[in-house]
Design a protein around this motif. Structure first.
Motif, PDB file in Angstrom:
ATOM      1  N   SER A 113      37.865  46.871  51.564  1.00 65.26           N
ATOM      2  CA  SER A 113      37.794  46.675  50.310  1.00 65.26           C
ATOM      3  C   SER A 113      38.711  47.526  49.413  1.00 65.26           C
ATOM      4  O   SER A 113      39.340  47.081  48.642  1.00 65.26           O
ATOM      5  N   GLN A 114      38.211  48.723  49.405  1.00 66.56           N
ATOM      6  CA  GLN A 114      39.023  49.765  48.690  1.00 66.56           C
ATOM      7  C   GLN A 114      40.388  49.894  49.080  1.00 66.56           C
ATOM      8  O   GLN A 114      41.119  50.045  48.193  1.00 66.56           O
ATOM      9  N   LEU A 115      40.719  49.408  50.189  1.00 66.51           N
ATOM     10  CA  LEU A 115      42.393  49.594  50.655  1.00 66.51           C
ATOM     11  C   LEU A 115      42.905  48.110  50.029  1.00 66.51           C
ATOM     12  O   LEU A 115      44.032  48.389  49.708  1.00 66.51           O
ATOM     13  N   LEU A 116      42.352  47.006  49.884  1.00 62.60           N
ATOM     14  CA  LEU A 116      42.838  45.794  49.443  1.00 62.60           C
ATOM     15  C   LEU A 116      42.840  45.530  47.905  1.00 62.60           C
ATOM     16  O   LEU A 116      43.574  44.823  47.504  1.00 62.60           O
ATOM     17  N   ILE A 117      41.770  46.157  47.446  1.00 63.29           N
ATOM     18  CA  ILE A 117      41.620  45.890  45.944  1.00 63.29           C
ATOM     19  C   ILE A 117      42.902  46.076  44.978  1.00 63.29           C
ATOM     20  O   ILE A 117      42.997  45.586  44.186  1.00 63.29           O
ATOM     21  N   PRO A 118      43.345  47.297  45.322  1.00 62.02           N
ATOM     22  CA  PRO A 118      44.584  47.521  44.498  1.00 62.02           C
ATOM     23  C   PRO A 118      45.520  46.504  44.266  1.00 62.02           C
ATOM     24  O   PRO A 118      45.892  46.128  43.183  1.00 62.02           O
ATOM     25  N   LYS A 119      45.885  45.939  45.380  1.00 61.46           N
ATOM     26  CA  LYS A 119      46.898  44.794  45.350  1.00 61.46           C
ATOM     27  C   LYS A 119      46.357  43.852  44.709  1.00 61.46           C
ATOM     28  O   LYS A 119      47.139  42.777  44.082  1.00 61.46           O
ATOM     29  N   MET A 120      45.036  43.205  44.996  1.00 64.30           N
ATOM     30  CA  MET A 120      44.298  42.277  44.076  1.00 64.30           C
ATOM     31  C   MET A 120      44.399  42.382  42.610  1.00 64.30           C
ATOM     32  O   MET A 120      44.658  41.426  41.991  1.00 64.30           O
ATOM     33  N   LYS A 121      44.268  43.572  42.190  1.00 63.57           N
ATOM     34  CA  LYS A 121      44.067  43.967  40.715  1.00 63.57           C
ATOM     35  C   LYS A 121      45.428  43.590  40.412  1.00 63.57           C
ATOM     36  O   LYS A 121      45.741  43.083  39.408  1.00 63.57           O
ATOM     37  N   GLU A 122      46.545  44.144  40.938  1.00 63.92           N
ATOM     38  CA  GLU A 122      47.978  44.051  40.528  1.00 63.92           C
ATOM     39  C   GLU A 122      48.344  42.647  40.584  1.00 63.92           C
ATOM     40  O   GLU A 122      49.126  42.166  39.456  1.00 63.92           O
ATOM     41  N   ASN A 123      47.871  41.834  41.433  1.00 62.87           N
ATOM     42  CA  ASN A 123      48.168  40.223  41.363  1.00 62.87           C
ATOM     43  C   ASN A 123      47.511  39.480  40.640  1.00 62.87           C
ATOM     44  O   ASN A 123      47.364  38.129  40.516  1.00 62.87           O
ATOM     45  N   ASP A 124      46.397  40.164  39.973  1.00 57.30           N
ATOM     46  CA  ASP A 124      45.563  39.231  38.905  1.00 57.30           C
ATOM     47  C   ASP A 124      44.564  38.297  39.911  1.00 57.30           C
ATOM     48  O   ASP A 124      44.551  37.159  39.166  1.00 57.30           O
ATOM     49  N   PHE A 125      44.227  38.504  41.116  1.00 55.21           N
ATOM     50  CA  PHE A 125      43.429  37.430  41.899  1.00 55.21           C
ATOM     51  C   PHE A 125      42.982  38.206  43.022  1.00 55.21           C
ATOM     52  O   PHE A 125      43.755  38.745  43.766  1.00 55.21           O
ATOM     53  N   GLY A 126      41.616  37.850  43.224  1.00 56.97           N
ATOM     54  CA  GLY A 126      41.137  38.359  44.491  1.00 56.97           C
ATOM     55  C   GLY A 126      39.795  37.628  44.771  1.00 56.97           C
ATOM     56  O   GLY A 126      38.991  37.424  43.682  1.00 56.97           O
ATOM     57  N   ARG A 127      39.415  37.536  45.858  1.00 53.18           N
ATOM     58  CA  ARG A 127      38.129  36.884  46.485  1.00 53.18           C
ATOM     59  C   ARG A 127      37.583  37.633  47.471  1.00 53.18           C
ATOM     60  O   ARG A 127      38.266  37.964  48.535  1.00 53.18           O
ATOM     61  N   ILE A 128      36.452  38.287  47.432  1.00 54.54           N
ATOM     62  CA  ILE A 128      35.913  38.980  48.537  1.00 54.54           C
ATOM     63  C   ILE A 128      34.643  38.385  48.841  1.00 54.54           C
ATOM     64  O   ILE A 128      33.927  38.186  47.867  1.00 54.54           O
ATOM     65  N   VAL A 129      34.454  38.060  50.140  1.00 57.24           N
ATOM     66  CA  VAL A 129      33.021  37.314  50.687  1.00 57.24           C
ATOM     67  C   VAL A 129      32.506  38.341  51.646  1.00 57.24           C
ATOM     68  O   VAL A 129      33.268  38.488  52.732  1.00 57.24           O
ATOM     69  N   ASN A 130      31.321  38.767  51.276  1.00 59.08           N
ATOM     70  CA  ASN A 130      30.752  39.756  52.176  1.00 59.08           C
ATOM     71  C   ASN A 130      29.505  38.825  52.917  1.00 59.08           C
ATOM     72  O   ASN A 130      28.709  38.217  52.584  1.00 59.08           O
ATOM     73  N   VAL A 131      29.853  38.515  54.425  1.00 59.58           N
ATOM     74  CA  VAL A 131      28.952  37.722  55.146  1.00 59.58           C
ATOM     75  C   VAL A 131      27.719  38.648  55.511  1.00 59.58           C
ATOM     76  O   VAL A 131      27.534  39.513  56.220  1.00 59.58           O
ATOM     77  N   SER A 132      26.818  38.219  54.958  1.00 61.11           N
ATOM     78  CA  SER A 132      25.425  39.092  54.700  1.00 61.11           C
ATOM     79  C   SER A 132      24.239  37.898  55.615  1.00 61.11           C
ATOM     80  O   SER A 132      24.656  37.009  56.529  1.00 61.11           O
ATOM     81  N   SER A 133      22.878  38.127  55.327  1.00 55.56           N
ATOM     82  CA  SER A 133      22.087  37.487  55.868  1.00 55.56           C
ATOM     83  C   SER A 133      20.872  37.342  55.118  1.00 55.56           C
ATOM     84  O   SER A 133      20.461  38.503  54.360  1.00 55.56           O
ATOM     85  N   ALA A 134      20.105  36.401  55.237  1.00 60.61           N
ATOM     86  CA  ALA A 134      18.713  36.116  54.833  1.00 60.61           C
ATOM     87  C   ALA A 134      17.662  37.604  55.318  1.00 60.61           C
ATOM     88  O   ALA A 134      16.887  37.847  54.585  1.00 60.61           O
ATOM     89  N   MET A 135      18.217  38.191  56.052  1.00 63.34           N
ATOM     90  CA  MET A 135      17.428  39.373  56.690  1.00 63.34           C
ATOM     91  C   MET A 135      17.898  40.548  55.758  1.00 63.34           C
ATOM     92  O   MET A 135      17.150  41.373  56.063  1.00 63.34           O
ATOM     93  N   GLY A 136      18.812  40.497  55.021  1.00 62.86           N
ATOM     94  CA  GLY A 136      19.061  41.456  53.989  1.00 62.86           C
ATOM     95  C   GLY A 136      18.543  41.264  52.802  1.00 62.86           C
ATOM     96  O   GLY A 136      18.719  41.852  51.395  1.00 62.86           O
ATOM     97  N   GLN A 137      17.674  40.103  52.655  1.00 61.64           N
ATOM     98  CA  GLN A 137      16.827  39.930  51.336  1.00 61.64           C
ATOM     99  C   GLN A 137      15.596  40.912  51.145  1.00 61.64           C
ATOM    100  O   GLN A 137      14.733  40.617  51.555  1.00 61.64           O
ATOM    101  N   LEU A 138      15.904  41.589  50.029  1.00 64.00           N
ATOM    102  CA  LEU A 138      14.345  42.384  49.845  1.00 64.00           C
ATOM    103  C   LEU A 138      13.429  41.722  49.459  1.00 64.00           C
ATOM    104  O   LEU A 138      12.106  42.144  49.699  1.00 64.00           O
ATOM    105  N   SER A 139      13.747  40.583  48.772  1.00 62.79           N
ATOM    106  CA  SER A 139      12.415  39.636  48.198  1.00 62.79           C
ATOM    107  C   SER A 139      11.856  39.009  49.451  1.00 62.79           C
ATOM    108  O   SER A 139      10.613  38.572  49.140  1.00 62.79           O
ATOM    109  N   ASP A 140      12.379  39.222  50.750  1.00 66.50           N
ATOM    110  CA  ASP A 140      11.713  38.533  51.847  1.00 66.50           C
ATOM    111  C   ASP A 140      11.712  39.466  53.102  1.00 66.50           C
ATOM    112  O   ASP A 140      12.053  38.843  54.136  1.00 66.50           O
TER     113      ASP A 140
END
Ligand code: NAP
Length: 239
Positions: free
Chosen positions: A127-154
């Motif tokens: 993300s650190q390496l790709l975000i500067p160009k996203m900023k320059e281009n005024d567009f970016g989507r980052i999707v972090n594939v997580s899990s319900a196992m990462g829910q603190l609430s459960d």
């Protein structure tokens, strides 16, 4: 090329990453499949090349800083940008069942370290390496594939390394979102649910098609949308 949205999917040689990459390519996105194993990636690409002209591949080991830097430099110099990053690659190496590494009381810290490298530090550096160009281009989507196992609430006791890594990945989502407020870069976490892959096993209730729905939705948000949130399909999850 520059007018076409370019997607980079990590861990795209099998499982959810491959399914997501095929879906992006079908939707017309220029799709870069990445993976750490050249043979596995080549064999996937050679099968897909007949069907798709809008795909490419790059070797990318998410546990290896040099590999991540090399891959990011490579795609940025070839394409000038990445519009959409799907941090999908992940490992679950806590012992199954009642092994010592499946309890926080006895787990070897090397298991936690190794899991964090792939599931958290890799996505962070990429993300650190790709975000500067996203900023320059005024567009970016980052999707972090997580899990319900990462829910603190459960939170539960099993799979401690995996759980800690997915909680951390979710924190990365929120921190990035806050740093990027005021830009057109949207960052979200998604849980695919329990899906029939090598990781999920054959008894999982969800198909690959069902599993990637939420990723695709967040990755292809066109004119704004949610950011800094956690979803399964279209439903928001508690952290
Ligand atoms: N399946 C589920 O039920 C489920 C549920 C919740 C969340 N998830 C998450 O969904 C994502 C995909 O899981 P999956 O079920 O598709 O798993 P999978 O079938 O085990 O596939 C994992 C993918 O990650 C890649 N990978 C692992 N370590 C890597 C590294 N160091 N560098 C680059 N790629 C690496 C693998 O590549 P290799 O072929 O080289 O190993 C493979 O492509 C993961 O983040 C997982 O935590 C899955």
């Amino acid at each position: 090329m520059n007018n076409k949205k370019i997607v980079l999917v990590t861990g795209a040689n099998r499982g959810l990453g491959l399914e997501a990459a095929k879906t992006f390519a079908e939707m017309g996105y220029y799709t870069i499949l990445s993976g750490r194993n050249a043979d596995s990636l080549d064999s996937v690409i050679s099968k897909l090349k007949d069907q798709f002209q809008n795909i490419d591949s790059v070797i990318l080991d998410m546990s290896d800083k040099q590999s991540i830097r090399h891959a990011a430099d490579g795609v940025l110099s070839k394409y000038g940008k990445i519009d959409i990053l799907v941090n999908n690659a992940g490992i679950l190496i806590d012992d199954a069942d009642s092994g010592a590494d499946n309890s926080i009381l006895t787990i070897n810290s090397n298991i936690i370290h190794k899991t964090m490298m792939t599931n958290v530090y890799g996505p962070l550096l990429l993300s650190q390496l790709l975000i500067p160009k996203m900023k320059e281009n005024d567009f970016g989507r980052i999707v972090n594939v997580s899990s319900a196992m990462g829910q603190l609430s459960d939170m539960n006791g099993l799979y401690p390394a995996y759980r800690i890594s997915k909680v951390s990945l979710n924190a990365l989502t929120i921190i990035l979102h806050n740093e990027l407020k005021g830009t057109k870069i949207l960052v979200n976490s998604v849980s695919p649910g329990w899906v029939r892959t090598d990781m999920g096993g054959k008894n999982a209730p969800r198909s690959l098609e069902e599993g990637v729905q939420g990723m695709i939705r967040l990755a292809t948000l066109v004119d704004g949308g949610p950011s800094g949130l956690f979803f399964r399909d279209g439903d928001q999850l508690d952290w």
